[in-house]
Design an enzyme around this catalytic site. Structure first.
Site, PDB file in Angstrom:
ATOM      1  N   GLY A 196     -59.474  34.631   1.339  1.00  0.00           N
ATOM      2  CA  GLY A 196     -58.328  35.348   1.877  1.00  0.00           C
ATOM      3  C   GLY A 196     -57.748  36.197   0.760  1.00  0.00           C
ATOM      4  N   CYS A 240     -28.528  33.508   3.746  1.00  0.00           N
ATOM      5  CA  CYS A 240     -27.481  32.553   3.364  1.00  0.00           C
ATOM      6  C   CYS A 240     -28.039  31.155   3.124  1.00  0.00           C
ATOM      7  CB  CYS A 240     -26.414  32.492   4.452  1.00  0.00           C
ATOM      8  SG  CYS A 240     -25.445  33.984   4.517  1.00  0.00           S
TER       9      CYS A 240
END
Ligand SMILES: Cc1ncc(COP(=O)(O)O)c(C=O)c1O
Length: 394
Positions: free
Chosen positions: A280, A345
């Site tokens: 990959g 966040c």
């Protein structure tokens, strides 16, 4: 927007002695292309990919391991223009899901040439893949063997065995891979069901910097072949998986070094056995630069923090397991330790806890991550409403 003149400063260089590990020259996307891309503007993080480099890497892989047919792991970067280049280079594919299957089918890849290498698949996904013509399915448990067999009794099966992941920057051991003493049960059950258990595979861990892992994996596979023959099965596939590394900052063995080990280890495997691999990262990483930007900086308990517009959820996730990228900026200040976080966040959105960057980094600065064509955009999500990075192809 227009970009100010860029004086790229390499922050980390590979120390002289580490080059001795393997001095093979590695390819990299020319930074001039990044400058050109930025002239077209910047609205969100992007990955710039050169498909010519993907082609070069595919040719190099085939040249050094002529007996090993590469089947690209689509998960590394499913960009269709990357897949098209690989199809043209005669590379096959392995998939993790039916979405990846559909993508390949839409590009006219024959289903019989696609290997379904995700060890645990839903029954619905197996049914879908079988209906579309996929023939080869991996398993690493008796349960998965029975599941696939009940859906497709004539499936060609390969068992994923455990292999050492020593020296791999992104280890994959633990979640998958049958242990030595558990493989007998799978072989016996396949023989009992008259299932066509025909192959063995393993994965040495991604960004594997230790060629010995392949040697050990291939030896274990040969032992399983023996067990399969004794049980009356007909082994005819050896799949040596992925893991071939690319150069970032740590030293790596080149594909030529790994090939020496693999070619030697497979020399006595009969020609009736097809040997394949599932690279990959190796095929796409060097082809890409990932570009993002500093959205803000802060000092917390005396430590400098930098927040990028792409973090763990936006493509820069592999640093969390210890992979270290070669990152450049336009600043030239003295290098000091920074913590690097993404824009969300979430408190897990921290890419690097302590990396050296120029002390004068500021809001708006660009970040250039080299050799980042694999496992960046492919991982990104819209978490917290941030946009997915775009892929720009040269
Ligand atoms: C089954 C399988 N094959 C191949 C690969 C590709 O590995 P790499 O990108 O390290 O070559 C992976 C990666 O997770 C995988 O899970």
């Amino acid at each position: 927007m227009t970009m100010r003149p860029v004086a790229v400063k390499k922050l980390k260089t590979v120390p002289e002695a580490e080059h001795l590990f393997d001095t093979h020259p590695e390819i990299r996307l020319d930074f001039e292309h990044v400058r050109e891309a930025l002239k077209q503007g910047y609205s969100k993080p992007f990955l710039l990919v050169d498909t010519n480099i993907v082609r070069t890497k595919a040719r190099r892989f085939k040249a050094v391991m002529p007996r090993v047919q590469p089947h690209y792991a689509v998960k590394a970067n499913p960009e269709p223009r990357v897949l098209k280049a690989l199809i043209e280079e005669g590379v096959g594919f392995e998939i993790a899901s039916i979405a990846e299957l559909d993508l390949l089918l839409s590009l006219n890849v024959p289903a019989a040439e696609i290997y379904y290498s995700n060890p645990v698949k839903s029954r619905a996904y197996i049914e879908y893949a079988a209906a579309k013509g996929v023939e080869w399915f991996v398993l690493d448990s008796v349960e998965e063997l029975r599941k696939i067999h009940s859906v497709k009794p004539d499936a060609k099966l390969y068992v994923r065995i455990e292999a050492p992941n020593i020296g791999s920057d992104w280890p994959l051991a633990g979640k998958f891979g049958v242990k030595n003493d558990e493989v007998d049960g799978i072989v016996a059950e396949a023989a009992r069901l008259k299932a066509d258990l025909a192959g063995v595979t393993f994965h040495v861990g991604s960004q594997c910097r230790n060629p010995e892992n392949w040697r050990v994996g291939i030896q274990s596979a040969k032992r399983v072949f023996k067990k399969m023959r004794l049980a009356g099965l007909k082994p005819r596939l050896l799949n040596i998986g992925g893991g071939y590394p690319v150069r970032h900052v740590k030293p790596i063995p080149s594909i030529e070094k790994i090939a020496e080990v693999v070619n030697h280890a497979i020399r006595d495997i009969p020609q009736s056995v097809r040997v394949m691999a599932e690279p990959g990262r190796f095929l796409v990483s060097d082809a890409g630069y990932f570009v993002c930007r500093v959205v803000g900086t802060a000092t917390r308990s005396g430590k400098r923090w930098m927040y990028w517009d792409a973090g763990v959820f936006g493509g820069v996730i592999e640093t969390t397991e210890g992979l270290r990228y070669d990152v450049a900026t336009d600043r030239s200040g003295a290098a000091i330790p920074w913590a690097v976080a993404g824009p969300t966040c979430d408190s897990v959105d921290v890419c690097m806890r302590e990396e050296m960057f120029p002390e004068d980094m500021q809001e708006g600065d660009f970040i250039y991550i080299a050799n980042a064509g694999a496992y960046t955009t492919a991982y990104a999500s819209n978490f917290n409403g941030f946009p997915l990075p775009e892929v720009r192809v040269i």
